[in-house]
Each structure stands twice: as structure tokens, then as C-alpha cells.
Design an enzyme around this catalytic site. Structure first.
Site: not given
Ligand SMILES: Cc1cc2nc3c(=O)[nH]c(=O)nc-3n(C[C@H](O)[C@H](O)[C@H](O)COP(=O)(O)OP(=O)(O)OC[C@H]3O[C@@H](n4cnc5c(N)ncnc54)[C@H](O)[C@@H]3O)c2cc1C
Length: 465
Positions: A308, A440, A32, A180, A40, A269, A36
Site C-alpha cells: 500500500d 463435476h 514492526e 467501496g 490485512c 486509504r 505482525l
Molecule cells: C477493512 C479492510 C478490509 C480489507 N480486505 C481486504 C481483502 O479482503 N483482500 C485484500 O486483498 N485486501 C484487503 N484489504 C487491504 C489489505 O489489508 C492491504 O492492502 C494490505 O494489508 C497491504 O499490505 P502492506 O504490507 O502494504 O501494508 P499493511 O498491511 O498496512 O502493513 C504495514 C505495516 O507496517 C507497519 N509500519 C508502518 N510504519 C512503520 C514504521 N515506521 N516502523 C515500523 N513499522 C511500521 C504497520 O504497523 C503495519 O503493520 C482490506 C483492508 C481493510 C482496511
């Protein structure tokens, strides 16, 4: 010897993949580069909901006379709220670290990239590099906010959602580009705090992927708060002004100009996969989205991807599911994700949530549909918690009565939608929902009533003649 799994990214997709792979007996290393918990926990779901929780309570107490509450000198302590947001995030991030440690996963702080199809190179914070060989690799690098190539987008007062969650002070005015979920939730937070919020959405409606009736409910909430909404409108440029930014907007009725303190760009995003070394390993991607098959395996056998980074519905609960499945498949299973049961949630007041097909989508898909609708004004618990109306609507297949979709607008809609996701997953019928004994008084009783209403048999609303 245990299978060596390297996970890139410690967000919901990556940390869950690491935990599951470890449960399955693999020797797991997670890399990471920031914190961590990923987007999210640090700058997404959790901090937005921490802010929303306080601002919604604030609003409720402001209107307290109606619920028998008197409060004097009520005010939001912004620094204290920011401190709480940070504390909640810290606690959860620490928790993820502990879980990984207890599971025996090795966590490396650094930036990872694929050196080849079995080697991950990690740029370490001290400037050094570590090389790890792996039997299986899971890519969960997440996403980053989109910045549009518009004039003035690099101004310091044009901010992204990460910044909007931790502003040093509450701005007087905020123009939000993008209607959005992120734009709408942050408008709800800041308008409640006294900021004048303006939403500019390019499409004909805010929350474009959601059922129109739910959108109307959220829009009514925002309008009641005082948020100004312009749909079918496009931000064309931002320019520095003495006290913030001047924004030029092309709107259906002609050009508009706004002078605001800050502009929040919440226009979507995109996968953060640019520097991941995909080419070096031969991993195929399309416009940054890692291409995966239905088992979440990339074009390179042994390399999987989740969250994502593969595009699709960018939600934390989807990333959790994909991380789990990617780990299991990397270790020999052949599981697929059931995307039709993914709920969508908007944490405004009232909350909005949906899963499966809307009535229109079901008809377009060729179903003969039967719809059960129950107004929450007829539900005791909903009435106690809120007087803002709302409904629970079930869309079912007329032939067998199985549930195809559910839409809810009302208190706790985001918790209630879990039952609908299970109903879809188990192919439950209207009859099964109606005969399930719900506690209820709860808002969940509306499931049984809406299921009965599909046959004009609801007990707590008058029969249609
Ligand atoms: C403002 C906001 C509100 C949100 N609210 C919601 C909600 O209410 N409910 C919901 O379901 N979703 C919500 N989301 C979406 C949700 O946050 C994401 O869908 C989710 O975090 C995706 O998880 P992920 O593990 O794919 O990626 P991420 O959470 O983006 O994690 C990826 C991680 O990989 C690390 N990383 C990237 N490249 C490298 C590399 N080369 N080497 C080492 N580490 C790396 C990053 O630092 C990061 O920590 C929200 C997003 C935002 C921006």
C-alpha cells in the site's frame, strides 16, 4: 558475507519480502511498530471475513426452511463472534511470527525511519533508539484510513474501519460514508445483524471500479438485506445528537438528514509514509506514495518499496506479489509485476470477483471482443448452494480467442477467479478453457460452458437461434 536487508513494516508486503529475502540467503531484520500481519491480518481482510462468514451463515440458516433446515432460537452471540474474530487473528499473527523465526529473520518491535540511504533508526518501546545499517532496505509501511476535514469528523461516534470491526455492541443504526469494498462488506455484516445501514456514496455507483453487472448483483444483495443506498450523494457534516450523530447529506434530489448511532468513514486509504524519513534518505514520493520504477526500486538505488505504501491497487495479494518481487530484485533479480492479472473480490453473498478487462474496457482498448456468458442458474452446484442467480462471463479477443477478462457473480466467485487469473497469465484461449476437464459438480464447470457459449456452443443452456 550475507547481504543485510532491513524491511520496514510487517504486513503482507513486508513479512513476505522478509521471508523471500531470507530464502535467498540474506541476513534479514524486520521492524514492526504494531503487530505482525499489518492491516490485512489485524484490521483488514481476515477480521472482516471472519465476521462475514458468521453473518452469512446466520442469514442462510434464517432462510433455512428452503434448504431443509429447522432452527429455533437462532441468534448471533456478538461477544462470542468477537472472541472468534480475535482468536483467528491471533492464530494467524502468531503463525507469521513463527515463519519469520524459522526463516532466521530478526524481528524488532519499534518504529523505524530512514536516517540516511543506508541507515534505519528504530525508536524502541523503552524509549531508546537502535540504528541498523543495511545493504538493501525494503519499505512496506502500508496505509491508513483517510479522514476527511469535515465538520464533526472528530466525534467519538464517527469511527474508522478498525473500530467498526471490534465494536463492543451491535449498533442500532450505522451510516457508512463510502460505497467501496470496505463500506459494502461492513454494511453486509451489520445489516445482517439487525443494524439499519445507510450507504452514502459520492460517485454515481457503489464499487466504482467494478464491472456494472457485478455492481448490480451486489447492490441487489444489499437492497434485499435492507441496506439503504444513496449514490451521487455527499456527507457534508456530522453533529452530536442525544443518541449518536446527526448527519447532513447533499443528495441529487435535495438535502437529507439522518440520525444514527454511529458513522463509519470508509472513504479510502492513503500511504502511511509521513514519518518514514523519506526526505532524509532522498526517497521521492508523490502525495505520500513512494515512487518506484517497474522493478519496485525507489529513486534511491538499493531502497525498494512494496504494498500500500506505493499506492496503486491497495490489496493484500498485490502486497504479497510486490513484497516477493521487491526482495528478489533487492538481491539481484530484475522481475516485474504483471498487474493485469490482479483479481478484485467482494465477499458478499453472492460473491463478486473479476480479473482483467471488462467488455467495455476491452472495446475501449481497441479489441474486437467475443463474450461467453453462462448463467449460474444452469449450474448444479451453484443452484444447490444459492438460488440467487449469478453468472460467469468471459471476455476474449475475437482474433485469437485469448482471454482478456473474467467477471463472476455467484457462490465462491472469489475462489473461482484464481483460474481466470492463471488463464490471463498463460494467455489461455477460449478453446483451452472449454477443453479443460473441470470437476463435476462444481461451480468451476461454468468456465468451460462460458467459453463454449462464446461460440453459441454451450451444452447446458439452449442454443441461441
Ligand atoms: C477493512 C479492510 C478490509 C480489507 N480486505 C481486504 C481483502 O479482503 N483482500 C485484500 O486483498 N485486501 C484487503 N484489504 C487491504 C489489505 O489489508 C492491504 O492492502 C494490505 O494489508 C497491504 O499490505 P502492506 O504490507 O502494504 O501494508 P499493511 O498491511 O498496512 O502493513 C504495514 C505495516 O507496517 C507497519 N509500519 C508502518 N510504519 C512503520 C514504521 N515506521 N516502523 C515500523 N513499522 C511500521 C504497520 O504497523 C503495519 O503493520 C482490506 C483492508 C481493510 C482496511
Amino acid at each position: 558475507m550475507a547481504t543485510k536487508v532491513v524491511v520496514i513494516g510487517g504486513g503482507p508486503g513486508g513479512y513476505v519480502a522478509a521471508l523471500r529475502a531470507s530464502q535467498l540467503g540474506a541476513q534479514v531484520t524486520l521492524v514492526e511498530k504494531q503487530a505482525l500481519g499489518g492491516t490485512c491480518l489485524n484490521v483488514g481482510c481476515i477480521p472482516t471475513k471472519a465476521l462475514l462468514h458468521t453473518t452469512e451463515l446466520y442469514r442462510a440458516v434464517q432462510g433455512g426452511a428452503e434448504i431443509g433446515l429447522k432452527a429455533e432460537g437462532l441468534a448471533v452471540d456478538w461477544p462470542a463472534l468477537q472472541a472468534r474474530r480475535a482468536a483467528v487473528v491471533k492464530r494467524l499473527v502468531t503463525g507469521v511470527g513463527l515463519l519469520l523465526k524459522q526463516a532466521g529473520c530478526r524481528v524488532i518491535a519499534g518504529t523505524a525511519r530512514l536516517a540516511d540511504s543506508r541507515t534505519v533508526a528504530v525508536a524502541l518501546p523503552d524509549g531508546g533508539e537502535a540504528r541498523i545499517t543495511a545493504d538493501r532496505i525494503i519499505l512496506a509501511a502500508g496505509s491508513e484510513p483517510v479522514r476527511l476535514p469535515l465538520p464533526g469528523f472528530d466525534l467519538p461516534d464517527v469511527i474508522l474501519s478498525d473500530d467498526a470491526l471490534a465494536l463492543p455492541e451491535v449498533p442500532e443504526s450505522l451510516l457508512i460514508m463510502g460505497g467501496g469494498v470496505i463500506g459494502v462488506e461492513l454494511a453486509s455484516v451489520y445489516q445482517a445483524l439487525g443494524t439499519k445501514c445507510i450507504i452514502i456514496e459520492m460517485l454515481p455507483q457503489i464499487l466504482p471500479t467494478l464491472d456494472a453487472e457485478l455492481v448490480n448483483g451486489v447492490r441487489a444483495h444489499l437492497t434485499r438485506l435492507g441496506v439503504e443506498i444513496h449514490t451521487g450523494a455527499k456527507v457534508e457534516s456530522c453533529a452530536p445528537a442525544p443518541e449518536g450523530v446527526t448527519v447532513q447529506v447533499a443528495a441529487p434530489a435535495g438535502p437529507l438528514s439522518f440520525s444514527v448511532k454511529k458513522v463509519l468513514a470508509a472513504v479510502g486509504r492513503r500511504p502511511a509514509t509521513r514519518d518514514l524519513g523519506l526526505e532524509a534518505a532522498g526517497v521521492a514520493a508523490e502525495r505520500g506514495r513512494i515512487t518506484v520504477n517497474e522493478y519496485l526500486e525507489t529513486s534511491v538505488p538499493g531502497i525498494y518499496a512494496a504494498g500500500d505504501a506505493i499506492g496503486g491497487t491497495m490489496l493484500a495479494h498485490v502486497a504479497f506479489a510486490e513484497g516477493t518481487v521487491a526482495a528478489e530484485n533487492a538481491l539481484g533479480a530484475a522481475r516485474k509485476i504483471d498487474y493485469k492479472t490482479v483479481p478484485s473480490c467482494i465477499y458478499t453473498q453472492p460473491e463478486a470477483a473479476s480479473v482483467g478487462l471488462t467488455e467495455e474496457q476491452a472495446k475501449e482498448a481497441g479489441y474486437k471482443v467475443k463474450v461467453g456468458r453462462f448463467p449460474l442458474a444452469a449450474n448444479g452446484k451453484a443452484l444447490i448452494e444459492s438460488d440467487e442467480g449469478g453468472f460467469l462471463k468471459i471476455v476474449a479477443n475475437e482474433r485469437y480467442g485469448e482471454v482478456l477478462g473474467v467477471q463472476i457473480l455467484g457462490p465462491r466467485a472469489t475462489d473461482l477467479i484464481g483460474e481466470a487469473a492463471l488463464a490471463l497469465r498463460l494467455e489461455a484461449t477460449l478453446g483451452e478453457l472449454a477443453s479443460t476437464i473441470h470437476p463435476h459438480p462444481t461451480v468451476s464447470e461454468a468456465y468451460a460452458e462460458a467459453a463454449l457459449a462464446a461460440d453459441n456452443l454451450a451444452l447446458h443452456i439452449p442454443r441461441r437461434r
